[in-house]
Design a protein around this motif. Structure first.
Motif, PDB file in Angstrom:
ATOM      1  N   THR A 141       0.817  -1.222   0.000  1.00 23.78           N
ATOM      2  CA  THR A 141       0.000   0.000   0.000  1.00 23.78           C
ATOM      3  C   THR A 141       0.845   1.264   0.000  1.00 23.78           C
ATOM      4  N   LEU A 142       2.074   1.171   0.497  1.00 21.96           N
ATOM      5  CA  LEU A 142       2.937   2.353   0.569  1.00 21.96           C
ATOM      6  C   LEU A 142       4.001   2.388  -0.508  1.00 21.96           C
ATOM      7  N   LEU A 143       4.292   1.246  -1.139  1.00 19.60           N
ATOM      8  CA  LEU A 143       5.361   1.212  -2.128  1.00 19.60           C
ATOM      9  C   LEU A 143       5.049   2.123  -3.308  1.00 19.60           C
ATOM     10  N   GLU A 144       3.776   2.104  -3.785  1.00 23.99           N
ATOM     11  CA  GLU A 144       3.405   2.923  -4.933  1.00 23.99           C
ATOM     12  C   GLU A 144       3.596   4.409  -4.614  1.00 23.99           C
ATOM     13  N   SER A 145       3.204   4.816  -3.388  1.00 21.15           N
ATOM     14  CA  SER A 145       3.405   6.214  -2.992  1.00 21.15           C
ATOM     15  C   SER A 145       4.884   6.544  -2.881  1.00 21.15           C
ATOM     16  N   GLU A 146       5.670   5.608  -2.382  1.00 17.43           N
ATOM     17  CA  GLU A 146       7.108   5.837  -2.250  1.00 17.43           C
ATOM     18  C   GLU A 146       7.774   6.000  -3.604  1.00 17.43           C
ATOM     19  N   LEU A 147       7.336   5.196  -4.582  1.00 23.06           N
ATOM     20  CA  LEU A 147       7.945   5.246  -5.912  1.00 23.06           C
ATOM     21  C   LEU A 147       7.516   6.484  -6.681  1.00 23.06           C
ATOM     22  N   GLY A 191      11.853  -8.281  -7.023  1.00 20.72           N
ATOM     23  CA  GLY A 191      10.927  -9.407  -7.063  1.00 20.72           C
ATOM     24  C   GLY A 191       9.870  -9.364  -5.983  1.00 20.72           C
ATOM     25  N   GLU A 192       9.949  -8.405  -5.049  1.00 19.65           N
ATOM     26  CA  GLU A 192       9.013  -8.342  -3.938  1.00 19.65           C
ATOM     27  C   GLU A 192       7.846  -7.386  -4.183  1.00 19.65           C
ATOM     28  N   ILE A 193       7.810  -6.660  -5.325  1.00 19.77           N
ATOM     29  CA  ILE A 193       6.782  -5.633  -5.508  1.00 19.77           C
ATOM     30  C   ILE A 193       5.466  -6.287  -5.914  1.00 19.77           C
ATOM     31  N   SER A 194       4.386  -5.571  -5.618  1.00 22.40           N
ATOM     32  CA  SER A 194       3.038  -6.092  -5.889  1.00 22.40           C
ATOM     33  C   SER A 194       2.705  -6.000  -7.376  1.00 22.40           C
ATOM     34  N   ALA A 195       1.619  -6.654  -7.752  1.00 21.50           N
ATOM     35  CA  ALA A 195       1.198  -6.655  -9.161  1.00 21.50           C
ATOM     36  C   ALA A 195       0.816  -5.258  -9.622  1.00 21.50           C
ATOM     37  N   THR A 196       0.140  -4.478  -8.754  1.00 21.41           N
ATOM     38  CA  THR A 196      -0.252  -3.112  -9.140  1.00 21.41           C
ATOM     39  C   THR A 196       0.974  -2.258  -9.400  1.00 21.41           C
ATOM     40  N   ALA A 197       1.964  -2.339  -8.499  1.00 22.02           N
ATOM     41  CA  ALA A 197       3.185  -1.561  -8.688  1.00 22.02           C
ATOM     42  C   ALA A 197       3.941  -2.021  -9.926  1.00 22.02           C
ATOM     43  N   GLN A 198       3.848  -3.320 -10.265  1.00 22.24           N
ATOM     44  CA  GLN A 198       4.511  -3.814 -11.470  1.00 22.24           C
ATOM     45  C   GLN A 198       3.947  -3.148 -12.718  1.00 22.24           C
ATOM     46  N   LYS A 248       2.485  -0.118 -12.986  1.00 19.84           N
ATOM     47  CA  LYS A 248       2.947   1.264 -13.082  1.00 19.84           C
ATOM     48  C   LYS A 248       4.432   1.340 -13.414  1.00 19.84           C
ATOM     49  N   LEU A 249       5.215   0.416 -12.834  1.00 20.55           N
ATOM     50  CA  LEU A 249       6.644   0.414 -13.118  1.00 20.55           C
ATOM     51  C   LEU A 249       6.912   0.094 -14.575  1.00 20.55           C
ATOM     52  N   LEU A 250       6.100  -0.799 -15.168  1.00 17.92           N
ATOM     53  CA  LEU A 250       6.245  -1.121 -16.585  1.00 17.92           C
ATOM     54  C   LEU A 250       6.004   0.113 -17.434  1.00 17.92           C
ATOM     55  N   ARG A 251       4.997   0.913 -17.061  1.00 16.04           N
ATOM     56  CA  ARG A 251       4.707   2.115 -17.832  1.00 16.04           C
ATOM     57  C   ARG A 251       5.860   3.119 -17.742  1.00 16.04           C
ATOM     58  N   VAL A 252       6.450   3.252 -16.534  1.00 14.87           N
ATOM     59  CA  VAL A 252       7.578   4.169 -16.380  1.00 14.87           C
ATOM     60  C   VAL A 252       8.744   3.732 -17.260  1.00 14.87           C
ATOM     61  N   LEU A 253       8.999   2.417 -17.294  1.00 14.43           N
ATOM     62  CA  LEU A 253      10.099   1.919 -18.126  1.00 14.43           C
ATOM     63  C   LEU A 253       9.840   2.185 -19.601  1.00 14.43           C
ATOM     64  N   GLN A 254       8.579   2.132 -20.018  1.00 11.27           N
ATOM     65  CA  GLN A 254       8.247   2.303 -21.433  1.00 11.27           C
ATOM     66  C   GLN A 254       8.203   3.772 -21.842  1.00 11.27           C
ATOM     67  N   ARG A 265       6.983   8.173 -17.857  1.00 11.91           N
ATOM     68  CA  ARG A 265       5.887   9.007 -17.357  1.00 11.91           C
ATOM     69  C   ARG A 265       5.097   8.222 -16.310  1.00 11.91           C
ATOM     70  N   PHE A 266       4.451   8.996 -15.411  1.00  9.74           N
ATOM     71  CA  PHE A 266       3.591   8.372 -14.410  1.00  9.74           C
ATOM     72  C   PHE A 266       2.736   9.462 -13.769  1.00  9.74           C
ATOM     73  N   GLU A 267       1.738   9.037 -12.980  1.00  8.53           N
ATOM     74  CA  GLU A 267       0.914   9.958 -12.203  1.00  8.53           C
ATOM     75  C   GLU A 267       1.111   9.649 -10.716  1.00  8.53           C
ATOM     76  N   ARG A 268       1.114  10.703  -9.920  1.00  6.51           N
ATOM     77  CA  ARG A 268       1.217  10.495  -8.480  1.00  6.51           C
ATOM     78  C   ARG A 268      -0.061   9.839  -7.967  1.00  6.51           C
ATOM     79  N   VAL A 269       0.033   9.177  -6.832  1.00  8.21           N
ATOM     80  CA  VAL A 269      -1.132   8.539  -6.228  1.00  8.21           C
ATOM     81  C   VAL A 269      -2.151   9.623  -5.881  1.00  8.21           C
ATOM     82  N   GLY A 270      -3.379   9.452  -6.350  1.00  8.90           N
ATOM     83  CA  GLY A 270      -4.422  10.427  -6.087  1.00  8.90           C
ATOM     84  C   GLY A 270      -4.409  11.605  -7.028  1.00  8.90           C
ATOM     85  N   GLY A 271      -3.597  11.586  -8.066  1.00 10.01           N
ATOM     86  CA  GLY A 271      -3.524  12.703  -9.001  1.00 10.01           C
ATOM     87  C   GLY A 271      -3.753  12.255 -10.419  1.00 10.01           C
TER      88      GLY A 271
END
Length: 735
Positions: free
Chosen positions: A491-497, A530-537, A539-545, A548-554
């Motif tokens: 729940t906090l990893l996405e906000s941290e990233l 290898g420890e990140i959740s599916a949701t974070a995976q 968003k991380l895939l999109r950043v690699l591609q 770009r990304f959106e902040r949590v809640g934005g």
């Protein structure tokens, strides 16, 4: 008679000069005081006249009656012949003057103050081109509101008065000089008559002939002459004795020079700084018979110094101690004996510190301070000053050799440091062929922005590899941000990233940029990917591609420019097959794979790593541990190191702390290293068994604090929980 007349003439000339000089000084002083008095009187009179004129002119200026004002100035000038000019200035304009049409411009600007009010006035002196002197005064009219009155008074009559005074003094001096010369001549004739008789008797004296009796009254003069002769003979005797003493001192100096040449010749034949220092200390003790001697030698750039005693030599890297030693030795006498001890450790050894008396001989080479010799004694310094002079002479001649030996010692240490640092790359220690291939791969991939996936067991140095890639890349001046993915809940990893907007969730009181934004322009190191959740995976895939990304809640898209380096101790391909990791993300990460070998597969590097860690912890713990015994090294080489380099680092740190001598022995190594090769172990323990032992030992040492244990093991807390469950480690109920 010729010599007597010359003497008389000289004395008469001196008397005349004294009278004339005193007269001149009196005349100068009197005329100066008289001139000052006249000038002060003239200034006072001028001020009185000026203030009266200023008071009379105030009404005329205020009613702007310039004609009456001009007439009034003319009347005052005619009434006071000493006044040479009068004019009134207001706001830079001349209201009235006695000059007529032509007004000297230089005079107007000469004494015109900007602010003049009340009783103030400005007084200056003017010398015209013709040489006449005037007193120029500026007075305010009606407190300066009606302008400024300027008036000039001639000082020529003052000069005439002073000249008259000089004439009078000269006549009086002449009247004094004539009787003074006459009286001086009579006095000199009376004083020189006995001297002339004595000179005549000396000229008429001849061996074998009795001298004529001298017409001298009394015997005082003869007694004075006899005493003078006795003084002369005594001085000749003292001079002869002084010559003998100088000859003895010269012989002693020659003996000292021979001894110093012998010592310096022997010093030149020695090699190391320790040999030179101990030899000089031994010879110094033979000369001065003292308790202890230390040599303090600076290196060339003043970053450290050597302290040499008769038993040891040690290096000191202490900027404050170096600055203190330089300050104390700067400008010190060649031989200095302080009343109380001046130096303390680390500038001297502890043995010398215990001695209450010190003598200090600064060491210079080519006028540059390069050290000192400190001599200590238990009682009052028993040696002679010439003994210290001999030691000082030896040091002066051996200073160049000492400095070169110190520099050679420094260079040797640097060479050894370089040799110690050779088997490594960007902080990664090792000579193994697999590591060298990885070093080359790091150099090749660092110049690009390609994504790198680092795989290897825990403790193999994955973060070191990631940092080496960043430090060799064009992004090295930008941030290197480390994100331990296993340290944050899903729940906090996405906000941290990616950060979050204000109000995105409970507690989000303000906008917070994520780690990707913080690393903009630099490198992001995703540890334990290898420890990140599916949701974070996703968003991380999109950043690699797209970067770009959106902040949590934005909903605002944030653009970043980062280079991704990921690391894991898992086999991500197996995780993909098991459905725990996205296949498309895996192939995005696995652009350039780097597989770090475990320490057990590069056993020869254990020696290098153990030596590196021993030197580091020896410095940090301020211990004197110099090496690892062969038996202890054999245990290190035979151990399988399930915790890899991190476990070896912890083992060496423990051994350094527990070491009781200069050598690490097997007894100072952990029990698991000694029992791994015991008689009961006919076969080597499996990796799983070794991992269970290590994790259980760490948990017990941390009182079963799993967070602290995970930090010591270098793994995530969730990973530790999984290992505890998989390995069947029993956790106490109260833990």
């Amino acid at each position: 008679m010729k010599y007597s007349r010359s003497l008389k003439g000289t004395l008469l000339f001196a008397v005349a000069g004294l009278v004339v000089l005193s007269t001149l000084l009196t005349a100068l002083l009197a005329s100066h005081r008289y001139a000052q008095s006249l000038e002060q009187t003239l200034a006072a009179q001028t001020e009185n006249v000026g203030r009266a004129l200023a008071a009379e002119a105030a009404d005329l200026v205020l009613v702007n009656d310039l004609v009456s004002l001009r007439n009034m100035l003319e009347r005052q000038r005619n009434a006071h012949p000493a006044l040479t000019y009068l004019f009134i200035v207001r706001d830079g304009r001349i209201l009235a003057s006695t000059f007529g049409i032509e007004m000297p411009a230089d005079l107007l600007a000469f004494n015109l103050p900007e602010h003049l009010a009340g009783d103030e006035m400005s007084l200056h002196r003017i010398v015209t081109e013709t040489g006449s002197r005037h007193l120029d005064m500026a007075l305010p009219i009606f407190d300066g509101h009606a302008g400024i009155l300027r008036l000039g008074v001639s000082e020529d009559h003052l000069r005439r008065e002073v000249r008259n005074l000089w004439t009078s003094i000269g006549i009086v001096a002449l009247l004094i000089l004539i009787p003074a010369l006459a009286g001086g001549l009579l006095f000199l004739n009376r004083m020189t008559r006995p001297l002339l008789a004595l000179v005549q008797a000396a000229q008429n004296f001849a061996p074998g002939k009795a001298p004529d009796p001298l017409p001298l009254h009394g015997q005082k003069e003869i007694a004075v002459l006899a005493e003078a002769f006795n003084i002369m003979t005594r001085r000749i005797h003292e001079y002869t004795r002084r010559l003998e003493d100088q000859a003895l001192e010269l012989e002693q100096a020659q003996s000292q020079l021979r001894a110093s040449c012998e010592i310096v010749r022997n010093v030149s034949a020695l090699g190391s700084l320790r040999e030179i220092g101990t030899y000089l200390i031994r010879r110094t003790k033979e000369i001065v018979h003292c308790g202890e001697v230390n040599l303090l030698v600076f290196n060339a750039d003043r970053t450290m110094f050597f302290v040499i005693s008769s038993e040891e030599i040690f290096e000191v890297f202490a900027p404050e101690a170096i600055a203190s030693a330089e300050a104390q030795l700067h400008g010190m006498e060649p031989i200095f004996q302080p009343r109380t001890p001046l130096f303390d450790p680390p500038l001297i050894s502890n043995t010398l510190k215990e001695l209450p008396n010190q003598a200090i001989l600064p060491l210079h080479h080519e006028d540059r301070l390069c050290g000192a010799m400190i001599i200590g004694c238990a009682v009052n310094l028993p040696f002679q000053h010439q003994d210290l002079e001999l030691v000082s002479l030896v040091l002066a001649q051996a200073s160049g050799t000492l400095r070169r030996a110190a520099q050679q010692e420094v260079e040797s240490g640097k060479f050894q440091s370089r040799q110690d640092a050779l088997p490594g790359f960007m902080g990664i220690i090792g000579r193994d062929a697999k590591l060298r291939q990885i070093f080359q791969l790091i150099e090749d991939v660092a110049a690009t922005d390609a994504t790198v996936l680092i795989q290897g067991e825990s403790g193999t140095g994955k973060e070191l590899v990631a940092r080496a890639i960043h430090d060799l890349s064009p992004r090295k001046s930008n941030p290197f941000v480390v994100i331990n993915c296993s340290a944050y809940p899903a729940t906090l990893l996405e906000s941290e990233l990616f950060g979050h907007e204000r109000g995105a969730f409970t507690g989000a009181q303000k906008q917070r940029p994520g780690r990707f934004e913080q690393a903009n322009g630099g490198t992001v190191f995703l540890d334990e990917i290898g420890e990140i959740s599916a949701t974070a995976q996703v968003k991380l895939l999109r950043v690699l591609q797209t970067q770009r990304f959106e902040r949590v809640g934005g909903d605002k898209t944030v653009d970043v420019d980062v280079r991704i380096v990921a690391a894991t101790n898992k086999n991500l391909l197996e995780e993909v097959k098991a459905g725990n990791f996205r296949e498309d993300l895996y192939y995005r990460l696995d652009v350039v794979p780097i597989n770090l070998p475990p320490l057990r597969e590069r056993g020869n590097d254990v020696v290098l790593l153990a030596g590196h860690f021993l030197r580091r912890f020896r410095s940090e713990q301020e211990k004197t541990v110099a090496e690892i015994s062969p038996k202890a090294m054999r245990l290190l080489l035979d151990y399988s190191w399930p915790g890899n380099v991190r476990e070896l680092e912890n083992v060496i740190e423990q051994a350094t702390v527990l070491a009781k001598s200069n050598v690490v022995t097997p007894e100072e190594l952990p029990t698991r290293l000694r029992t791994a090769l015991g008689p009961s172990s006919s076969a080597s323990p499996t990796l799983e068994e070794q991992e269970r032992i290590i994790i259980q030992e760490v948990l017990e040492s941390c009182s079963w604090n799993k967070k602290l244990a995970a930090q010591r093991l270098g793994i995530g807390r969730s990973t530790l929980y999984a290992k505890i469950k998989r390995l069947g480690i029993t956790v106490p109920e109260d833990a």
